[in-house]
Design a protein around this motif. Sequence first.
Motif, short mmCIF file in Angstrom:
data_model
loop_
_atom_site.label_atom_id
_atom_site.label_comp_id
_atom_site.label_asym_id
_atom_site.label_seq_id
_atom_site.Cartn_x
_atom_site.Cartn_y
_atom_site.Cartn_z
N ASP A 179 0.69 4.06 -2.80
CA ASP A 179 0.32 5.43 -2.47
C ASP A 179 1.37 6.42 -2.98
O ASP A 179 1.04 7.47 -3.53
N ASP A 180 2.65 6.07 -2.83
CA ASP A 180 3.72 6.92 -3.32
C ASP A 180 3.67 7.03 -4.84
O ASP A 180 3.82 8.11 -5.40
N ARG A 238 0.81 -1.22 0.00
CA ARG A 238 0.00 0.00 0.00
C ARG A 238 0.84 1.27 0.00
O ARG A 238 0.57 2.19 -0.76
N GLU A 239 1.87 1.34 0.83
CA GLU A 239 2.70 2.54 0.90
C GLU A 239 3.37 2.81 -0.44
O GLU A 239 3.40 3.94 -0.92
N ARG A 287 0.87 9.35 -5.79
CA ARG A 287 1.25 10.77 -5.60
C ARG A 287 2.13 11.27 -6.75
O ARG A 287 1.92 12.36 -7.26
#
Length: 152
Positions: free
Chosen positions: A104-105, A100-101, A108
């Motif tokens: 998400d990055d 997930r991280e 962005r």
Amino acid sequence: MSEHPRPYPGQELSVGEVAERSGVPVTALHFYEREGLISSRRTSGNQRRFRREVLRRLSFIRIAQRVGIPLAEVRAALDSLPDGRTPTRADWERLSAQWREELDDRIRRLEQLRDDFTGCIGCGCLSIDRCGLVNPHDRLGEDGPGPRRLVG
């Protein structure tokens, strides 16, 4: 109607049946098998037979690939499962939380690229008429080569 008879629960699937049911081309199935992502057994006539669970495993692989998870990470995730089992719902929740991280990055960065795409590529190097406003005197060049305004 399909030219292949539908197997009964518990029966093994031929490579053609797996391709038809999963939407994954036969060539990709062979590649995934060579890469150790899926496995089959060979019949006495040397034909591949897959357990039905391979369909869930293929879904896992394809979804992970679709969101940009590198195949090496997908393999590592599958290798982390006990006894090479097919991912369960709990496995998917655990593994997707790990990704997930990173996702998400990536989101962005893509949003920033989309929003800035027409005005600047992130470093001012094109000398577009607006670059003097975004990056006066090539100030960002002091930070090193390549795009400087894009996140991470």
